[in-house]
Design a protein around this motif. Structure first.
Motif, PDB file in Angstrom:
ATOM      1  N   ALA B 254       0.840  -1.202   0.000  1.00 54.18           N
ATOM      2  CA  ALA B 254       0.000   0.000   0.000  1.00 54.18           C
ATOM      3  C   ALA B 254       0.875   1.253   0.000  1.00 54.18           C
ATOM      4  CB  ALA B 254      -0.925  -0.019   1.220  1.00 54.18           C
ATOM      5  N   ARG B 280      -5.145 -11.789  -3.539  1.00 55.48           N
ATOM      6  CA  ARG B 280      -6.052 -10.677  -3.295  1.00 55.48           C
ATOM      7  C   ARG B 280      -5.480  -9.383  -3.897  1.00 55.48           C
ATOM      8  NH1 ARG B 280     -10.938 -10.387  -2.808  1.00 55.48           N
ATOM      9  NH2 ARG B 280     -11.056 -11.932  -1.139  1.00 55.48           N
ATOM     10  N   ILE B 282      -3.463  -9.059  -6.403  1.00 58.27           N
ATOM     11  CA  ILE B 282      -3.536  -9.114  -7.862  1.00 58.27           C
ATOM     12  C   ILE B 282      -4.983  -8.957  -8.324  1.00 58.27           C
ATOM     13  CG2 ILE B 282      -3.084 -10.501  -9.919  1.00 58.27           C
ATOM     14  CD1 ILE B 282      -0.906 -11.982  -8.141  1.00 58.27           C
ATOM     15  N   ALA B 283      -5.894  -9.715  -7.700  1.00 61.84           N
ATOM     16  CA  ALA B 283      -7.305  -9.670  -8.108  1.00 61.84           C
ATOM     17  C   ALA B 283      -7.880  -8.272  -7.926  1.00 61.84           C
ATOM     18  CB  ALA B 283      -8.114 -10.695  -7.301  1.00 61.84           C
ATOM     19  N   ASP B 284      -7.440  -7.571  -6.882  1.00 61.80           N
ATOM     20  CA  ASP B 284      -7.937  -6.213  -6.632  1.00 61.80           C
ATOM     21  C   ASP B 284      -7.161  -5.153  -7.414  1.00 61.80           C
ATOM     22  OD1 ASP B 284      -9.752  -7.321  -4.973  1.00 61.80           O
ATOM     23  OD2 ASP B 284      -8.865  -6.624  -3.097  1.00 61.80           O
ATOM     24  N   GLU B 285      -6.294  -5.616  -8.303  1.00 60.62           N
ATOM     25  CA  GLU B 285      -5.477  -4.712  -9.115  1.00 60.62           C
ATOM     26  C   GLU B 285      -4.622  -3.778  -8.269  1.00 60.62           C
ATOM     27  OE1 GLU B 285      -7.949  -2.914 -12.110  1.00 60.62           O
ATOM     28  OE2 GLU B 285      -8.873  -4.838 -12.602  1.00 60.62           O
ATOM     29  N   LEU B 286      -4.203  -4.266  -7.105  1.00 58.13           N
ATOM     30  CA  LEU B 286      -3.282  -3.501  -6.263  1.00 58.13           C
ATOM     31  C   LEU B 286      -1.846  -3.939  -6.509  1.00 58.13           C
ATOM     32  CD1 LEU B 286      -5.385  -3.624  -2.967  1.00 58.13           C
ATOM     33  CD2 LEU B 286      -5.262  -1.762  -4.640  1.00 58.13           C
TER      34      LEU B 286
END
Lengths: 377, 377
Positions: B254, B280, B282-286
């Motif tokens: 973050a 998570r 990657i899936a959340d495009e973070l």
């Protein structure tokens, strides 16, 4: 649909007279109707501008096996589904009509179907689960778990009937007592691969077998590629469970993207050759990373529509007014700080903190040191 | 830098007088200079508008341990690096100055550094490799391989000195004879965790230990979070190798996003609890999915700049005019058909096919049934 025999035979003739799909033959059928189109091809006499239909049917026009094809289909309990049949999945295939411009693309002219369900209904609630034939035990167990859970939640699962991921997906759905569809690259009366004869027979009895190839057609390499577009078209989304460097699953994924269907891919160990294709799809932003059934369903129904038949579940219905404001202040993506939430919600920081705490327990939001986000439903 | 002793002592005093980072003290130093700022805090007399610096230093202003801190640092061979020192990583920390607005954010006032390299040079060629303390053997081996390969390619590797992924990263770089940096959440003279005493001593001898905490400071939970921002700031990019559901690595990620640093995450088996956090992200495009050292380097240097010291390698330099046109006609993302390439390149389809064939052998493009794309460099 109650259809005159000669019309049905005309369709069966057209379905075999050129290697499907054939845009030239399809155009002629649109122009003349099936019966006249079949006659025109048989008589080698087509309206001006439709000469391509003659070229495409040169090799097969003389051999009319329509009656035999219909008999062979009837022997295995298969039917020929046509564009004006009620169960024709017109809505799903529309995307193909729009995307397919090449001679081997576009909508199928007709579909041979075997099984006790309506094709249109199954396709409307279907997720394709595809992947490597040479799957690892990890991949097969991921495919089985996903497919079983999708089935339990009311989805039907479409795949290609192949070894590896496909087989694991079909098998898990049958075990769960659900509906599974195998789209074949061979005739509806064949079972390819042979070692899957029993599995595919069971799929035919309790799910659906679908093929655009006439009975007796053998599987061939180019037919797998062509078939893949139907796997993509007859599903709401596709999920690649494992894929090597060069993979048919990547081809199905490319079709799905072209048709505007969401594409998900399961990650795996980076040390596994059968996950390379999935990682590549995700890294290249050609697929979303999915890692369980929830993430797959969220991908298929990003509006939170949930599983078929269940309708939308609004976990937020029980929230207080303040919690609602906090919930609405958190964007769908990315992390926000308590201060940002407080500002957006027009609430004091202590009120926000208290709301977040209750909502975290309820599983609606997640927090880490960097901020807060909505929990995946 | 040759600096008067009393000025150095003033900085050492300021570095301890408030829990770092402290924006109020930093503002006072900017206003008055270090020596006068230290006097003002000691005398409890600050210019109007700087009263916060008194509040923040209330507890510690009376205890001047500057001389002891400098001695303790000298005993372990550490130095206090200040903003006007040549090795101050001002460029890297600039992002912090911009992003950090809270009282525990922003640039460090000064940094305690131990090791034979210049901090600014190391930070400019560094990738952070972070992850779960309770890592799996899969995660540790992925971290070790990545770190060793990055090191071989001229990168330095930054991490947090912790068990699990951090330790595997540091160790692999030391084994490869490269440079590794551990950013500590405790004093530069402490080794936390104790079981890493030998590892961290070796890092100090051949790499760098960095801390914004004065000598003797013990590790504490809030210091890990604060430290994470320095791990992110002192690297060109960060890679999360494994992370559980709640993970410090997600916090570092973050921070990296906030500082505009690329964030990568390694996938793993979806059945592994220590990969949940990565999936998570990657899936959340973070985070971007990375799966080997090449994909990490491409993320750090998306312009194809390659590894430090090697300069840019232009594989396309040897292409023919036609091949160049084909290459330029393929977009950076997604698949295109031969027809689309032919149209964009203004070339005939046979010429495009021939160019693609040679370029595929050269590893510049990849094709599958669905189309062509540029190969990842």
């Amino acid at each position: 649909m109650n259809r005159p025999d000669d019309e049905l035979r005309a369709w069966a003739y057209l379905a075999r007279v050129a290697e499907p799909p054939c845009t030239a033959v399809a155009a002629l059928v649109t122009e003349l109707g099936a019966t006249a189109a079949a006659d025109a091809i048989r008589d080698r006499l087509v309206p001006n501008g439709f000469e391509e239909a003659l070229t495409a049917t040169e090799a097969r026009a003389g051999a009319d096996c329509a009656a035999q094809d219909l008999e062979a289909a009837a022997r295995v309990g298969a039917r020929l589904v046509l564009p004006d049949d009620e169960e024709w999945p017109g809505w799903q295939l529309l995307a193909l009509a729009r995307a397919g411009t090449g001679p081997r693309e576009g909508e199928p002219l007709a579909l041979w179907v075997r099984g006790p369900h309506r094709l249109d209904e199954v396709a409307a609630q279907s997720v394709a689960v595809v992947g490597a034939r040479a799957a690892s035990s990890y991949g097969e167990s991921v495919a089985a778990r996903l497919s079983g859970e999708l089935s339990d939640r009311g989805w039907s699962v479409t795949s290609g009937g192949a070894f590896g991921i496909d087989g694991a997906a079909h098998r898990a759905v049958l075990l769960a007592g659900g509906r599974t569809t195998a789209v074949l690259a061979c005739g509806i009366d064949r079972t390819y691969p042979t070692a899957h004869a029993r599995l595919l027979t069971e799929v035919a009895e309790r799910g659906l077998l679908v093929s655009e190839y006439p009975p007796g057609t053998t599987a061939a390499k180019h037919r797998f590629i062509t078939r893949n577009r139907l796997v993509a078209a007859l599903s709401e989304a596709i999920v690649v469970v494992e894929a090597g460097k060069r993979s048919g699953a990547a081809n199905t994924a490319a079709w799905a993207r072209r048709l505007g269907r969401p594409v998900g891919a399961f990650p795996g160990p980076v040390t596994s050759a059968t996950s390379v294709g999935c990682h590549r799809l995700i890294a290249d932003e050609l697929a979303q990373l999915v890692f369980n059934t929830d993430t797959v369903v969220s991908m298929v129904r990003p509006d939170g529509g949930g599983d078929p038949g269940r309708g939308s579940e609004r976990d937020t219905d029980t929230l207080s007014e303040e919690q609602h404001r906090v919930h609405d202040a958190i964007p769908g993506r990315g992390l926000v700080t308590v201060d940002e939430i407080a500002y957006a919600a027009g609430l004091g920081v202590p009120a926000v903190r208290s709301a977040l705490a209750s909502m975290e327990i309820a599983g609606l939001v997640c927090g880490d040191g960097g901020g807060w986000r909505l929990a995946l439903r």
